[in-house]
Design a protein around this motif. Structure first.
Motif, PDB file in Angstrom:
ATOM      1  N   ASP A  53      17.402  -1.884 -24.870  1.00 13.76           N
ATOM      2  CA  ASP A  53      17.205  -2.934 -25.873  1.00 13.76           C
ATOM      3  C   ASP A  53      16.256  -3.946 -25.245  1.00 13.76           C
ATOM      4  N   ARG A 119      11.159  -7.048 -30.870  1.00 12.32           N
ATOM      5  CA  ARG A 119      12.372  -6.433 -30.333  1.00 12.32           C
ATOM      6  C   ARG A 119      12.278  -4.937 -30.619  1.00 12.32           C
ATOM      7  N   VAL A 121      14.247  -1.178 -29.770  1.00 14.35           N
ATOM      8  CA  VAL A 121      15.341  -0.394 -29.199  1.00 14.35           C
ATOM      9  C   VAL A 121      14.788   1.005 -28.942  1.00 14.35           C
ATOM     10  N   THR A 158      20.517   0.620 -33.476  1.00 17.62           N
ATOM     11  CA  THR A 158      20.818  -0.812 -33.371  1.00 17.62           C
ATOM     12  C   THR A 158      22.275  -1.033 -33.016  1.00 17.62           C
ATOM     13  N   ALA A 161      22.919  -0.223 -29.345  1.00 23.55           N
ATOM     14  CA  ALA A 161      22.461  -1.305 -28.462  1.00 23.55           C
ATOM     15  C   ALA A 161      23.467  -2.449 -28.427  1.00 23.55           C
TER      16      ALA A 161
END
Length: 331
Positions: A53, A119, A121, A158, A161
């Motif tokens: 992440d 951001r 992942v 998501t 993470a």
């Protein structure tokens, strides 16, 4: 629990691009972009998957042809853009990957990316995982999966993470199988090869065996016990793990991974002899010989290094070494 092998925060630690560059030194060349640099990175080891992440700003990564030849990585990354601006060049120029989209990148091929403010992942996965999901890896480098196809996999990545540190070790193979199934859904337009079903069966057998091994590392694991518990024949057991150095090599690797996680846990103050027994080693001296051969240091020295690593640079170096060792599991 899933092993967290990487944690880096430039803002919290008050460090700049140089330390971040050290962290990535084994896999990519790092340069700064215009604007302020920021990086917050966490990484976990799942079963056959390394999950990251990353919150980034003002930084670019490049794997040049020379670096590709030198490091000989043989895995893919599945990169989900959660938010912000992220650009990737898989060989045909930079394209912007929008939030909600997923890009697949083959680490045997050169690539570049630019993180303006984003951001991402990322799942680093073995070629075997991609083949189990899609039948073939041909033509996947640089492939972008649009938001409407990526929805379920994006939600799952998501969630992983956010929850990785809560996943039990014995559950990791099932977590990875779910990732494979959702990747199949996301990239559903890929035409599966005739051998796809066989590769998925082989992968399922391997993961069944690995799951049994993870749950019984402290036991005297024999081929007969594994075959009885999983329904895999002895001939198949030896064949499917031959590329990994045989089933004995797989068991030894898993014991070393669990040992390293225990030594790196500041809350684990058990004597080394107790840890050796819990990880299934014959003795503390047996554990020490194998650990030193694998990681070029003794268990006691490794534990002291981890607990003495107070500077950011020292922690980054330790994280990089653990990352390098884990990369060998998926390459």
């Amino acid at each position: 629990m899933a092993e967290q092998f990487l944690q880096f925060a430039s803002e919290t630690d008050g460090v700049g691009l140089d330390v971040y560059r050290e962290l990535y030194a084994s896999g990519a060349d790092v340069t700064g972009l215009d604007g302020a640099f920021f990086a917050e990175v966490a990484g976990w080891r799942l079963a056959g998957i390394l999950l990251f992440d990353r919150r980034l700003a003002g930084v670019a990564h490049e794997r040049s042809p020379e670096r590709v030849r030198r490091d000989q990585f043989d895995h893919f990354t599945v990169q989900l853009v959660v938010e912000g601006r992220f650009e990737v060049d898989g060989g045909e120029g930079f394209v912007e990957i929008a939030p909600g989209q997923i890009v697949l990148l083959d680490m045997t091929r050169p690539m570049r990316n630019r993180a303006v403010t984003t951001r991402v992942v990322t799942a680093s996965v073995s070629r075997e995982v991609l083949q189990a999901a899609l039948g073939s890896t041909a033509g996947l480098h640089g492939r972008v999966v649009d938001q409407d196809k990526a929805l379920l996999l994006a939600d799952y990545m998501t969630s992983l993470a956010a929850r990785a540190s809560e996943i039990g070790e014995a559950d990791l193979p099932a977590v990875s199988r779910a990732f494979i199934d959702l990747l199949t859904v996301a990239a559903g337009s890929v035409e599966l090869s005739r051998g796809a079903d066989l590769r998925r069966l082989e992968f399922a057998r391997r993961e069944s065996v690995k799951r049994f091994i993870e749950a019984n590392l402290a036991s005297d694991l024999t081929a007969d016990a594994i075959c009885d518990a999983t329904g895999v024949s002895r001939a198949t057991l030896y064949r499917i793990f031959q590329p990994d150095g045989g089933i004995g090599g797989v068991i030894q690797t898993r014991r070393l991974v669990r040992l390293r996680a225990a030594l790196g846990d500041p809350a684990d103050d058990r004597p080394l002899a107790d840890i050796a027994q819990a990880c299934g080693f014959k003795s503390e001296s047996h554990m020490g010989r194998l650990f030193r051969k694998a990681f070029a240091t003794s268990p006691g020295d490794y534990r002291r290094q981890v607990r003495a690593a107070t500077s950011v640079s020292a922690r980054a170096e330790l994280s990089r070494r653990r990352w390098d060792a884990l990369m060998g599991e998926i390459t």
